[in-house]
Design an enzyme around this catalytic site. Sequence first.
Site, PDB file in Angstrom:
ATOM      1  N   GLU A  76       3.006  -0.237   1.950  1.00 26.96           N
ATOM      2  CA  GLU A  76       1.827  -0.011   2.514  1.00 26.96           C
ATOM      3  C   GLU A  76       1.003  -1.122   3.045  1.00 26.96           C
ATOM      4  OE1 GLU A  76       1.188   2.739   3.995  1.00 26.96           O
ATOM      5  OE2 GLU A  76      -1.099   3.000   4.278  1.00 26.96           O
ATOM      6  N   ASP A  77       0.870  -2.071   2.040  1.00 31.28           N
ATOM      7  CA  ASP A  77      -0.192  -3.136   2.248  1.00 31.28           C
ATOM      8  C   ASP A  77       0.394  -4.529   2.165  1.00 31.28           C
ATOM      9  OD1 ASP A  77      -2.130  -1.237   2.050  1.00 31.28           O
ATOM     10  OD2 ASP A  77      -2.591  -1.319  -0.165  1.00 31.28           O
TER      11      ASP A  77
END
Length: 395
Positions: A76-77
């Site tokens: 996700e990051d």
Amino acid sequence: MLRQYELVERVRRYDPDANEELINRAYVFSMQAHGSQKRASGDPYYSHPIEVAGILTDLRLDDETIATAILHDTIEDTVATPEQIEKLFGPNVARMVDGVTKLSKIEAQSENERAAENLRKFLLAMSDDIRVLLVKLADRLHNMRTLHYIPSEAKRRRIAKETMDIYAPLAERVGMYEFMKEMQTLAFQQLEPEAYESITKRLDQLKEGGGDRIARIASGLTLLLGRHGIQAEVTGREKHPYSIWRKMTERHISFEQLSDIMAFRVVVADTEQCYRALGLIHERWPMVPGRFKDYVSTPKRNGYRSLHTSVIHNEKVRIEIQIRSEAMHAQAEYGYAAHWAYKQGTAADVGGTKVSWIRDLVEILDHADSPEELLEHTRMAMYQDRIFAFTPTAS
Ligand code: MN
């Protein structure tokens, strides 16, 4: 922050066969992937997934789950890809990281968008492997513990409300009461700061005024049972602020009118002793009508077992007592995770376990007519073992 060797050490303490190398590799990969990213607290971002993994070692989870926790925000990051994760950490970890990532994406959508179809995806992502849900719950718990660092009040409130509406009930549903209570306490503090403040203050005053009343009552219970040959571990505590608040608002009463704010837990060796202890307690103090519940002969749907009763103790204090065996206690604290650990000897066989109540929900979702109906069913099924009070608007 937990250091690499500390984390590995914790896992090896309950699982000497754990794949140390897998955890070490995940640790280094996550640190490098998150690089110089920072949390709202100013801590390096990678401290977050490490802490989440640390929370899960309390549940004695297997090496793959610990690795998943360490890696849970990398897709996700960061620039890390699912292919990379699969190549480096194998298909199970890759699948679980993917599951947690899906949950985060659904979470990121606005509340209106998050209708039935999303809820369905949400439940499906979890139902493949309950370990995904456990990582997600630990993730949320750590985010709640560090919530106060987030500068925007609106954002803090949104996260707190979501925790109260979705994650705390989910934690309860899988029997993780310690997670549930801590989430509720932290969310309550954010959502109703004045009520939280006044309840904790009064609890403190009571503590000062009553001396060591809890300790006195607990040792009285221990003595009573001991005289009859039952060795019991008795602990007492005040109820947590949110459950006090819920009682006050449900029954429309003040803190002073709330009579049972002390709860005691009696842990004995086996089921037979549970009932003997109950008999002795009821013989000694009058029980409060309507408060006795036998979750030993009829466990809750999440597997929770315990005898619950309330009695009128000396000095006209009402106290709540839960009686359970050691095995029931382990399960009550950590839910399914402890249940497996007990059954399997290790936590290693957790993988692939389908969670039937989540499956049930998905089934309902598939057969309902309208999105609204879906949501309604879902909430009801989710909250069915409890009276769920939405936080009333402050008046
Ligand atoms: Mn996270």
